[in-house]
Design a protein around this motif. Structure first.
Motif, mmCIF file in Angstrom:
data_model
loop_
_atom_site.group_PDB
_atom_site.id
_atom_site.type_symbol
_atom_site.label_atom_id
_atom_site.label_comp_id
_atom_site.label_asym_id
_atom_site.label_seq_id
_atom_site.Cartn_x
_atom_site.Cartn_y
_atom_site.Cartn_z
ATOM 1 N N ALA A 216 0.885 -0.949 -0.045
ATOM 2 C CA ALA A 216 0.323 -0.053 0.585
ATOM 3 C C ALA A 216 1.148 1.575 0.152
ATOM 4 O O ALA A 216 1.505 1.536 0.811
ATOM 5 N N MET A 217 0.699 2.340 -1.133
ATOM 6 C CA MET A 217 2.204 3.310 -1.665
ATOM 7 C C MET A 217 1.229 4.616 -0.992
ATOM 8 O O MET A 217 -0.105 4.316 -1.830
ATOM 9 N N VAL A 218 1.329 5.089 0.419
ATOM 10 C CA VAL A 218 0.430 6.115 0.442
ATOM 11 C C VAL A 218 0.952 6.965 -0.388
ATOM 12 O O VAL A 218 2.030 7.520 -0.581
ATOM 13 N N THR A 219 0.400 8.137 -0.894
ATOM 14 C CA THR A 219 0.346 9.210 -1.925
ATOM 15 C C THR A 219 0.187 10.802 -1.312
ATOM 16 O O THR A 219 0.379 11.045 -2.225
ATOM 17 N N ARG A 220 -0.612 10.843 -0.294
ATOM 18 C CA ARG A 220 -1.336 11.958 -0.110
ATOM 19 C C ARG A 220 -2.108 12.111 1.703
ATOM 20 O O ARG A 220 -2.367 10.774 1.582
ATOM 21 N N VAL A 221 -1.222 12.345 2.213
ATOM 22 C CA VAL A 221 -1.949 12.914 3.542
ATOM 23 C C VAL A 221 -3.299 13.179 3.264
ATOM 24 O O VAL A 221 -3.400 14.569 2.406
ATOM 25 N N ALA A 222 -4.813 13.572 3.993
ATOM 26 C CA ALA A 222 -5.851 14.383 3.230
ATOM 27 C C ALA A 222 -5.553 15.231 4.199
ATOM 28 O O ALA A 222 -5.918 15.381 6.116
ATOM 29 N N PHE A 223 -6.524 16.260 4.061
ATOM 30 C CA PHE A 223 -6.678 17.035 4.953
ATOM 31 C C PHE A 223 -8.042 18.103 5.255
ATOM 32 O O PHE A 223 -8.599 18.321 3.465
ATOM 33 N N GLY A 230 -6.851 11.796 7.365
ATOM 34 C CA GLY A 230 -7.037 10.908 6.632
ATOM 35 C C GLY A 230 -5.231 10.470 5.474
ATOM 36 O O GLY A 230 -5.204 11.243 5.295
ATOM 37 N N VAL A 231 -5.807 9.312 5.229
ATOM 38 C CA VAL A 231 -4.560 9.265 3.791
ATOM 39 C C VAL A 231 -4.920 8.352 2.125
ATOM 40 O O VAL A 231 -6.295 7.953 2.483
ATOM 41 N N GLU A 232 -3.968 8.577 1.257
ATOM 42 C CA GLU A 232 -4.919 8.401 0.431
ATOM 43 C C GLU A 232 -3.618 7.484 -0.047
ATOM 44 O O GLU A 232 -2.211 7.807 -0.255
ATOM 45 N N PHE A 233 -3.933 6.053 -0.050
ATOM 46 C CA PHE A 233 -3.188 4.914 -1.120
ATOM 47 C C PHE A 233 -3.663 4.498 -2.252
ATOM 48 O O PHE A 233 -3.992 3.949 -2.143
ATOM 49 N N VAL A 234 -2.069 4.309 -3.191
ATOM 50 C CA VAL A 234 -2.666 2.799 -3.670
ATOM 51 C C VAL A 234 -1.669 1.544 -3.812
ATOM 52 O O VAL A 234 -0.882 1.411 -3.516
ATOM 53 N N ARG A 235 -2.934 0.536 -3.929
ATOM 54 C CA ARG A 235 -2.981 -0.945 -3.579
ATOM 55 C C ARG A 235 -3.014 -1.644 -4.953
ATOM 56 O O ARG A 235 -3.939 -1.319 -5.702
ATOM 57 N N ASN A 236 -2.314 -2.248 -5.297
ATOM 58 C CA ASN A 236 -3.195 -3.232 -6.657
ATOM 59 C C ASN A 236 -3.635 -2.362 -8.031
ATOM 60 O O ASN A 236 -4.557 -2.351 -8.280
ATOM 61 N N GLY A 237 -2.936 -0.843 -8.663
ATOM 62 C CA GLY A 237 -2.798 -0.583 -9.193
ATOM 63 C C GLY A 237 -4.609 0.472 -8.917
ATOM 64 O O GLY A 237 -4.854 1.420 -9.728
ATOM 65 N N LYS A 238 -5.037 0.337 -7.918
ATOM 66 C CA LYS A 238 -6.431 1.770 -7.276
ATOM 67 C C LYS A 238 -6.129 2.400 -6.055
ATOM 68 O O LYS A 238 -5.222 1.701 -5.028
ATOM 69 N N SER A 239 -6.438 2.858 -6.201
ATOM 70 C CA SER A 239 -6.679 4.130 -5.244
ATOM 71 C C SER A 239 -7.331 4.057 -4.440
ATOM 72 O O SER A 239 -9.228 3.595 -4.238
ATOM 73 N N GLU A 240 -6.852 4.497 -2.795
ATOM 74 C CA GLU A 240 -7.995 4.104 -1.717
ATOM 75 C C GLU A 240 -8.303 5.484 -1.044
ATOM 76 O O GLU A 240 -6.911 6.033 -0.706
ATOM 77 N N THR A 241 -9.348 6.241 -0.541
ATOM 78 C CA THR A 241 -8.325 7.149 1.204
ATOM 79 C C THR A 241 -9.474 6.538 2.004
ATOM 80 O O THR A 241 -10.665 5.675 2.220
ATOM 81 N N VAL A 242 -8.690 6.664 3.482
ATOM 82 C CA VAL A 242 -9.220 6.006 4.025
ATOM 83 C C VAL A 242 -9.171 7.080 5.554
ATOM 84 O O VAL A 242 -8.561 8.064 5.193
ATOM 85 N N ALA A 243 -9.608 6.851 6.292
ATOM 86 C CA ALA A 243 -9.749 7.588 7.103
ATOM 87 C C ALA A 243 -9.303 7.946 9.066
ATOM 88 O O ALA A 243 -9.673 6.608 9.096
ATOM 89 N N ALA A 244 -8.920 8.725 9.215
ATOM 90 C CA ALA A 244 -7.698 8.983 10.099
ATOM 91 C C ALA A 244 -9.285 9.701 11.348
ATOM 92 O O ALA A 244 -9.113 10.725 11.744
ATOM 93 N N GLY A 245 -9.706 9.602 12.426
ATOM 94 C CA GLY A 245 -10.814 10.324 13.390
ATOM 95 C C GLY A 245 -9.661 10.748 14.463
ATOM 96 O O GLY A 245 -10.643 11.687 14.921
ATOM 97 N N ARG A 246 -8.782 9.591 14.942
ATOM 98 C CA ARG A 246 -8.124 10.989 16.046
ATOM 99 C C ARG A 246 -6.572 11.300 15.457
ATOM 100 O O ARG A 246 -6.417 12.492 15.397
ATOM 101 N N GLU A 247 -5.414 10.775 14.577
ATOM 102 C CA GLU A 247 -4.403 11.326 13.730
ATOM 103 C C GLU A 247 -4.137 10.394 13.098
ATOM 104 O O GLU A 247 -4.201 9.486 13.443
ATOM 105 N N VAL A 248 -2.834 10.970 12.385
ATOM 106 C CA VAL A 248 -2.420 9.967 10.846
ATOM 107 C C VAL A 248 -1.077 10.376 11.663
ATOM 108 O O VAL A 248 -0.606 11.584 11.816
ATOM 109 N N ILE A 249 -0.388 9.462 11.444
ATOM 110 C CA ILE A 249 1.068 9.497 12.316
ATOM 111 C C ILE A 249 2.107 9.146 11.093
ATOM 112 O O ILE A 249 2.015 8.032 10.197
ATOM 113 N N VAL A 250 3.083 9.741 10.457
ATOM 114 C CA VAL A 250 3.492 9.128 9.341
ATOM 115 C C VAL A 250 5.142 8.809 10.201
ATOM 116 O O VAL A 250 5.847 9.166 10.731
#
Length: 540
Positions: A216-223, A230-250
């Motif tokens: 899962a290659m993270v491509t951007r932190v969402a704001f 949350g963050v956007e990531f690419v896996r198997n050629g498909k993009s997906e966004t997941v949400a963080a209810g508390r924090e994103v930790i890089v």
């Protein structure tokens, strides 16, 4: 859209610890996104399999730095782990916390809670040492092994020679003093690598509140405004966004973390505009202040057997392989660095400024596709290496474009200060002092590299510029500090100027430490996770 309390980007030395600590109480849902794949590979588990993973693109980012004038124009090779456990899954496993003064300097630069007295209990809580050293902790998740009884006789001879050259014997570089010569402690257990994934992440993955997604290659932190959502990531050629209810930790490390921040619009506004990236928050220090240890080996032909005679012939490989497979013992079960130490190039210095590495084999004959540790030279040989502890040269790491799959531009600026050149010149002269001791001179047939013709200061400097390279300890590209005008994160590792975004990895080091960085990265992971939990308790 899936949602988790915490999203952790990267499962390396720090990220694995963060994941274990944040998921431990069962209260929070935690997602770990890892760009690489599984660490369940034979050559990752086998300590000397380091030579195989060194150029393996399936577990290694295989970065190249820009051509560097300080390295005679060479474009240095920078391996980094792209796998569960990150670089702790492909490193040489030497466990050195760093000198106490390193962390006191962090504190004194305006980072309360990061002095040696503050971080020492954190180190000890991680450790489970099987040797006599009392400085290391017992009962923690990370097993640290005393492998001195398994060393090759040549390594023991080099330790003795170091004493003859004036260094005190030191059985514990994590003890009261770092200076001296002796055996390194290693992150292994039962003859297998003890990576951060094995020690922390794998046990935590049994918990229902921890999810790990690989490839899962993270491509951007969402704001949302200035708040990370949350963050956007690419896996198997498909993009997906997941949400963080508390924090994103890089936890991407000193290369991938500034890369991700810039792709997400956090960085120097002018640079980001040049790549068509909208600036979410201007901070010109993202990707700057890069520090790294530089190393070089002096290599010798010996008149006694070395590991070359064990690992070079097919029958030697077979015997070593059977010993490893059936007993988890022998040369394949420990690091290539069998002992070393720390020394001062000038007695007037307050503390050691150089690290030694002793290797009871030599690898002058190249082998395509791998670092030839498992196929060393056909003659008896060994190497004495060193690296600078506190270089003053600084470089940078920045994106090349808005394409997240394009490798960032790494500019080390090696040996760009007179200080670094002068101390390395003194250091390589000390290597020859070790080689000239009674113990070593009896074992040496000839110096192969750089060779006896290299004598003058100018020739020695030209040689170490040509042959030196990273020892894979990049730090400080998103450094910690109280002043937003001088740093990227505050002492609680929160990114200046934005909310719910934290960085927990080697990139936050205010300055480079004296020694290998893996131990300190895991300490930062543990302390950073505690800061997160403290903030959550206070918010309740």
């Amino acid at each position: 859209m899936r949602s988790f309390d915490f999203i952790i980007v990267g499962s390396g030395s720090a990220g694995s610890v963060v994941a274990e600590r944040l998921s431990a109480n069962g209260r929070y849902s935690v997602l770990v996104l890892e760009a690489g794949g599984s660490d369940r590979r034979f050559f990752i588990s086998m300590p000397l399999g380091y030579g195989k993973t060194f150029y393996d693109k399936s577990v290694n980012w295989m970065y190249r730095a820009e051509p560097d004038p300080g390295l005679a124009g060479n474009a240095d090779y920078w391996p980094r782990g792209k796998v569960l456990g990150g670089s702790s899954s492909i490193n040489a496993m030497v466990y050195v916390r760093g000198a106490p003064d390193d962390f006191d300097e962090w504190r004194d630069e305006g980072n309360p809670g990061w002095g040696h007295a503050d971080v020492l209990p954190v180190f000890r809580s991680l450790e489970d040492h099987d040797g006599p050293a009392r400085s290391l902790g017992k009962g923690g998740p990370l097993h640290v092994t005393d492998c001195s009884k398994s060393f090759h006789p040549l390594a023991n001879a080099m330790i003795k020679a170091g004493q003859e050259a004036g260094l005190a014997y030191n059985a514990d570089f994590n003890g009261a003093t770092q200076e001296g010569v002796g055996p390194f402690q290693l992150t292994t257990k039962g003859g297998r690598r003890m990576s951060a994934a094995r020690a922390f992440l794998r046990p935590a993955m049994k918990r229902p509140n921890l999810t790990v997604i690989t490839q899962a290659m993270v491509t951007r932190v969402a704001f949302d405004g200035k708040r990370a959502t949350g963050v956007e990531f690419v896996r198997n050629g498909k993009s997906e966004t997941v949400a963080a209810g508390r924090e994103v930790i890089v936890c991407g490390g000193s290369i991938n973390t500034p890369q991700l921040l810039e792709l997400s619009g956090i960085g120097d506004a002018q640079r980001l505009r040049g790549f068509g990236i909208e600036t979410m928050h201007h901070n010109a220090h993202v990707g700057e202040h890069l520090q790294d240890h530089l190393g070089i080996n002096y290599t010798y032909r010996a008149n006694v057997s070395s590991l070359n005679q064990i690992l070079r012939p097919w029958w030697g490989k077979a015997l070593a392989g059977m010993e490893y497979l059936f007993q988890r013992k022998g040369p394949l079960s420990i690091s290539m660095n069998q002992g070393g130490g720390f020394f001062r190039t000038d007695p007037s210095r307050m503390r050691a400024n150089m690290q030694l590495y002793f290797q009871a084999f030599s690898t002058l004959v190249p082998k395509n596709g791998e670092r030839p540790i498992l196929t060393p030279d056909p003659w008896p040989g060994f190497s004495i290496g060193l690296s600078n502890c506190r270089p003053t040269s600084t470089g940078s790491i920045h994106i090349r474009s808005s394409n997240p799959h394009e490798q960032p531009r790494i500019i080390p600026n090696a040996f760009s200060t007179d200080h670094d050149v002068a101390e390395m010149l003194d250091a390589v002269k000390f290597l020859r002092r070790i080689a000239a001791t009674p113990t070593m001179s009896r074992l040496i047939v000839e110096e192969l590299l750089p060779g006896p013709a290299c004598q003058s200061d100018e020739e020695l400097i030209a040689d170490f510029r040509r042959r030196s390279g990273t020892v894979y300890h990049p730090v400080s590209t998103c450094r910690m500090g109280p002043d937003p005008a001088q740093s990227v994160v505050n002492p609680r590792l929160q990114v200046h100027g934005v909310d719910r975004l934290r960085i927990i990895d080697c990139s936050v080091f205010p300055n480079i430490i004296s020694g290998n960085t893996n131990a300190a990265a895991m300490m930062v992971g543990a302390k950073g996770a505690e800061l997160v939990l403290e903030d959550q308790r206070q918010s309740r």
